[in-house]
Design a protein around this motif. Sequence first.
Motif, mmCIF file in Angstrom:
data_model
loop_
_atom_site.group_PDB
_atom_site.id
_atom_site.type_symbol
_atom_site.label_atom_id
_atom_site.label_comp_id
_atom_site.label_asym_id
_atom_site.label_seq_id
_atom_site.Cartn_x
_atom_site.Cartn_y
_atom_site.Cartn_z
ATOM 1 N N SER A 168 9.054 2.899 -7.724
ATOM 2 C CA SER A 168 8.759 2.616 -6.422
ATOM 3 C C SER A 168 10.092 2.490 -5.761
ATOM 4 O O SER A 168 11.163 2.951 -6.373
ATOM 5 C CB SER A 168 7.811 1.269 -6.221
ATOM 6 N N ILE A 169 9.879 2.442 -4.413
ATOM 7 C CA ILE A 169 11.223 2.333 -3.630
ATOM 8 C C ILE A 169 11.301 1.128 -2.998
ATOM 9 O O ILE A 169 10.146 0.710 -2.206
ATOM 10 C CB ILE A 169 11.312 3.574 -2.714
ATOM 11 N N LEU A 170 12.350 0.272 -2.791
ATOM 12 C CA LEU A 170 12.403 -0.800 -2.141
ATOM 13 C C LEU A 170 13.114 -0.433 -0.860
ATOM 14 O O LEU A 170 14.312 0.066 -0.899
ATOM 15 C CB LEU A 170 13.258 -1.907 -2.991
ATOM 16 N N GLY A 171 12.486 -0.745 0.352
ATOM 17 C CA GLY A 171 13.219 -0.107 1.473
ATOM 18 C C GLY A 171 12.723 1.214 2.093
ATOM 19 O O GLY A 171 11.630 1.407 1.565
ATOM 20 N N SER A 172 13.379 1.635 2.748
ATOM 21 C CA SER A 172 13.004 3.182 3.274
ATOM 22 C C SER A 172 13.036 4.280 2.453
ATOM 23 O O SER A 172 13.616 4.250 1.571
ATOM 24 C CB SER A 172 13.829 3.513 4.601
ATOM 25 N N GLY A 185 0.802 -1.236 0.139
ATOM 26 C CA GLY A 185 -0.042 0.011 0.089
ATOM 27 C C GLY A 185 0.915 1.144 0.166
ATOM 28 O O GLY A 185 0.222 2.360 0.584
ATOM 29 N N ASN A 186 2.064 1.193 -0.706
ATOM 30 C CA ASN A 186 3.076 2.366 -0.736
ATOM 31 C C ASN A 186 3.700 2.620 0.868
ATOM 32 O O ASN A 186 4.181 3.744 0.756
ATOM 33 C CB ASN A 186 2.427 3.619 -1.314
ATOM 34 N N TYR A 187 3.759 1.529 1.577
ATOM 35 C CA TYR A 187 4.405 1.738 2.720
ATOM 36 C C TYR A 187 5.210 0.708 3.063
ATOM 37 O O TYR A 187 4.945 -0.429 2.570
ATOM 38 C CB TYR A 187 3.357 1.798 3.925
ATOM 39 N N ASP A 188 6.654 1.010 3.590
ATOM 40 C CA ASP A 188 7.637 -0.087 4.048
ATOM 41 C C ASP A 188 7.710 -0.109 5.482
ATOM 42 O O ASP A 188 7.738 0.865 5.996
ATOM 43 C CB ASP A 188 8.734 -0.015 3.116
ATOM 44 N N ALA A 223 3.330 3.535 8.944
ATOM 45 C CA ALA A 223 3.825 2.664 7.719
ATOM 46 C C ALA A 223 3.226 1.129 8.215
ATOM 47 O O ALA A 223 2.916 0.361 7.269
ATOM 48 C CB ALA A 223 5.366 2.819 7.399
ATOM 49 N N TYR A 224 3.660 0.828 9.135
ATOM 50 C CA TYR A 224 3.372 -0.369 9.974
ATOM 51 C C TYR A 224 1.592 -0.637 9.764
ATOM 52 O O TYR A 224 1.088 -1.499 9.123
ATOM 53 C CB TYR A 224 3.762 -0.685 11.202
ATOM 54 N N LEU A 225 0.867 0.429 10.230
ATOM 55 C CA LEU A 225 -0.466 0.228 10.610
ATOM 56 C C LEU A 225 -1.170 -0.138 9.054
ATOM 57 O O LEU A 225 -2.003 -0.632 8.893
ATOM 58 C CB LEU A 225 -0.986 1.213 11.396
ATOM 59 N N GLN A 226 -0.683 0.745 8.085
ATOM 60 C CA GLN A 226 -1.221 1.135 6.820
ATOM 61 C C GLN A 226 -1.004 0.039 5.920
ATOM 62 O O GLN A 226 -1.764 -0.807 5.307
ATOM 63 C CB GLN A 226 -0.852 2.154 5.983
ATOM 64 N N ALA A 227 0.268 -0.563 6.254
ATOM 65 C CA ALA A 227 0.799 -2.014 5.200
ATOM 66 C C ALA A 227 -0.026 -3.218 5.955
ATOM 67 O O ALA A 227 -0.659 -3.925 5.184
ATOM 68 C CB ALA A 227 2.299 -2.215 5.516
ATOM 69 N N ALA A 228 -0.223 -3.168 7.143
ATOM 70 C CA ALA A 228 -1.189 -4.326 7.813
ATOM 71 C C ALA A 228 -2.650 -4.062 7.333
ATOM 72 O O ALA A 228 -3.272 -5.248 7.117
ATOM 73 C CB ALA A 228 -1.097 -4.048 9.359
ATOM 74 N N ARG A 229 -3.147 -3.152 7.299
ATOM 75 C CA ARG A 229 -4.489 -2.720 6.794
ATOM 76 C C ARG A 229 -4.507 -3.368 5.249
ATOM 77 O O ARG A 229 -5.503 -3.994 5.069
ATOM 78 C CB ARG A 229 -4.887 -1.179 6.855
ATOM 79 N N MET A 230 -3.843 -3.169 4.439
ATOM 80 C CA MET A 230 -3.873 -3.421 3.129
ATOM 81 C C MET A 230 -3.707 -4.902 3.007
ATOM 82 O O MET A 230 -4.299 -5.326 2.384
ATOM 83 C CB MET A 230 -2.660 -2.863 2.201
ATOM 84 N N HIS A 231 -2.684 -5.824 3.808
ATOM 85 C CA HIS A 231 -2.570 -6.957 3.795
ATOM 86 C C HIS A 231 -3.888 -7.714 4.216
ATOM 87 O O HIS A 231 -4.336 -8.678 3.647
ATOM 88 C CB HIS A 231 -1.491 -7.440 4.524
#
Length: 396
Positions: free
Chosen positions: A291-295, A66-69, A77-85
């Motif tokens: 996109s960006i891999l990592g931070s 979701g565009n968060y790493d 970043a943690y919360l939004q990625a978890a929501r997307m998954h």
Amino acid sequence: MKRIKIFNGNIITPYRTITDGTIIIENGIIQEVSESPVEITDAETIDANGAWIAPGFIDLHTHGAGNYDFMDGTVEAYLQAARMHATHGTTLLFPTTLTSTKELLFESFDIYRKAKVLNREGAAFGGLHLEGPYFAMSQRGAQDPRYILSPDPKDYMEILERSTDIVRWSAAPELPGALPFANELSRRHILPSIAHTDAIYEEVLKAFEYGFTHITHFYSCMPGITRRNAFRYAGVIEAGYLIEGMTVEIIADGIHVPESLLKLVYRIKGPDNIALITDSMRAAGMPEGKSILGSLSDGQEVIVEDGVAKLPDRTAFAGSVATTDRLVHTAITLAGIPLPEAVRMASSTPARIAGIQERKGSLVPGKDADIVIFDDCIDIKTTIINGNIIYKKQDI
């Protein structure tokens, strides 16, 4: 007491499918899995409408979505990625770091501690998976070469003392110091995992004895048969097949591991020794493009095309953009794996690899109510985590 009744669905249990079954949940725990209708009062009801009711998907290896790493250094970043998954059926995930500076790694530890307390609307966190920095430079893939090292007790003991949330650490077992490193991880009940390695079979066999019982993203960044001084040696891939008890994880997006190899690993290892993982980066769930891999501050630019992330020069993949529903769908449609076994590879097998099979990974009374409901196309309708409805698709 919070009660939920799920009915009118096909329940995938560890050994059979119950047609038109019913599940009763109380206070986040599965109380009953029934073949017959169950009358219960004061319960929220969910009509599955003939869809599949399965244990929630467990992703042992993901960097974001979701565009968060997870290396972004923010709780968001943690919360939004978890929501997307969660919208794709993942009920438990293991945030995975990348090879980076130690300062950035420690910052990620601090952020994780805050995020796991606040995470109420996304896939739950199972603990941290460290990927690197102890890798073979020749098999680094998209890992940043600036930070790749060999295991040094002064280095890894400092890291281990900074976090009690580490549950897995991926490394190359042939490196100097790797076996004492694995001993220390095992002593702390942390899973050593083989990754980004140039090891041969004999080195993997010895590493297995020291606790390296799992192989990270099988087939990616590891050798098969190689020659040394004209002699042939079996590699990590052959070791994964030959060593009984060795488990593997595969990025079942149909690209990292194509159809022929999906069929081969399934035929040889079987669903009880294979975990489906996304290895997803921030572009999962996003349109193709740069996109960006990592931070965002210290990551590497990548390009997303053909359903996968690549380094800009196209010399290597750079993580995936897969989600767990795509993994299950690919396993079924591309490799011909039966649905119950594909689900097992995304639920009970990863739970056993992570050592949490007593609480997670299957729909039996007494386990956590982590449940996903989907149709024949693995289109997610509802995601339930610890008895809470986290995602419910709105039919249009």
